[in-house]
Design an enzyme around this catalytic site. Sequence first.
Site, short mmCIF file in Angstrom:
data_model
loop_
_atom_site.label_atom_id
_atom_site.label_comp_id
_atom_site.label_asym_id
_atom_site.label_seq_id
_atom_site.Cartn_x
_atom_site.Cartn_y
_atom_site.Cartn_z
CG ASP A 179 -1.94 -1.12 1.14
OD1 ASP A 179 -2.12 -1.77 -0.05
OD2 ASP A 179 -2.99 -1.12 1.98
CG ASP A 204 -12.29 -3.85 -1.88
OD1 ASP A 204 -11.38 -4.56 -2.33
OD2 ASP A 204 -11.86 -2.63 -1.52
#
Lengths: 251, 194
Positions: A11, A130
């Site tokens: 990330d 997601d």
Amino acid sequence: MLAKRIIPCLDIKDGRTVKGVNFVDLRDAGDPVELAEIYSKEGADELVFLDISATEQKRKTLADLVYHVAEKINIPFTVGGGISSVEDVDILLQNGADKVSINSSAVKNPQLINDLVAKFGSQCIVVAIDAKQVDGEWIVHLVGGKVPTDRKLFEWAKEVEERGAGEILFTSMDRDGTKDGFADEALAKLSTELNIPIIASGGAGKVEHFADTFLKGKADAALAASVFHFKEIAIGDLKSKLRESNIPVRI
Amino acid sequence: MKIVIINYGAGNIQSIKFAIERLGYSAILSDDPNEIKEADRVIFPGVGEASSAMKKLRETRLQDLIPNLSQPVLGICLGMQLMCNRSEEGNTSGLGIFDVDVVRFSKNVKVPQIGWNQIQGLKSELFRGVTEKEHIYLVHSYYAPICNETIATSEYGVDYSAALQKDNFYGVQFHPEKSSEVGAKILQNFLDLK
């Protein structure tokens, strides 16, 4: 035989690597290019860079990062985070990214998948989904799992495939950060119903979880972040153990 | 050594340039016929869709140039496929260097094939120092069946050509630039060809 892939996810915020637990409470885990090189040497099969910064310089910072990663590493990598147009993708691919992943922008504008596939080909378009379970049903969520949509996981995944995406990166928001294992039941259903590769994400905590997601979850690849960043699992050890379980891996 | 990567607007060629640079050489990106003709080594990349890539090759007249090159030429991925007779993708004719037709994987396997697969039956200088069943990285939905010009095979529901060779023309279905140390060795072997 085609090997099952192990994919560390980095990330990125403002050019640095971060990883949150349940997507909040970020911790710094180093320089992305350096980390990429380490993972590549340790035997990672692929890397994913997910940019979570929201600054105006974001586009340039990310393109620079992609360029420096491509310069140094000799395994494929995917870039995602806030990509919402053909131009965004063009810049990243030109700077050396192998694939891009899109998420919210695809849900908001599904035609974007078709447009990207037409211009760049299926092979470099990954759609990230997601989802979490709401009253027993897998519902697609946006903004790191905070905002529910009216889309159901399996229907959306099918549509994504039909629109030409080359791969699906499925993150279980229920599992993400828990280290309780991947959502293998949902993954197996995706893998059976669809005919494109599925990357499992969310929930990796120990070696057995990876074996389970390949055997029970029928995943083609498994992605994880913190277990690799904080050296809880070494990629070399992980692959040796997977091979002992007769799972094809590249060593 | 003058290395030219043919630039006809097809996909990510930056990675190939970087891979050459990691080996200590430099490469130029070009679509200029003279520059390509004068090169010691020519790399013919390609990512994307076959018929639109062929259209670009026709428009830039590279279609006539490439099959007549006499120095070592390496086609990568779609580049290799375009060097074949035909491709089922967009039902297009190819450059006709390799005498084989490119077809789509069957529905019995996930398409595209994405990831690391093994190469075997290696028979070319291109694979000097590479052991059988090493893993290389591939991303593709179409493949060249096994033929007389096959110099490496791989298996994905079917045995197919992982690499082809005819005279000075080489083609690899995989991405050497993304295939870690094995890929680097194969690229180095290509540069070392006599």
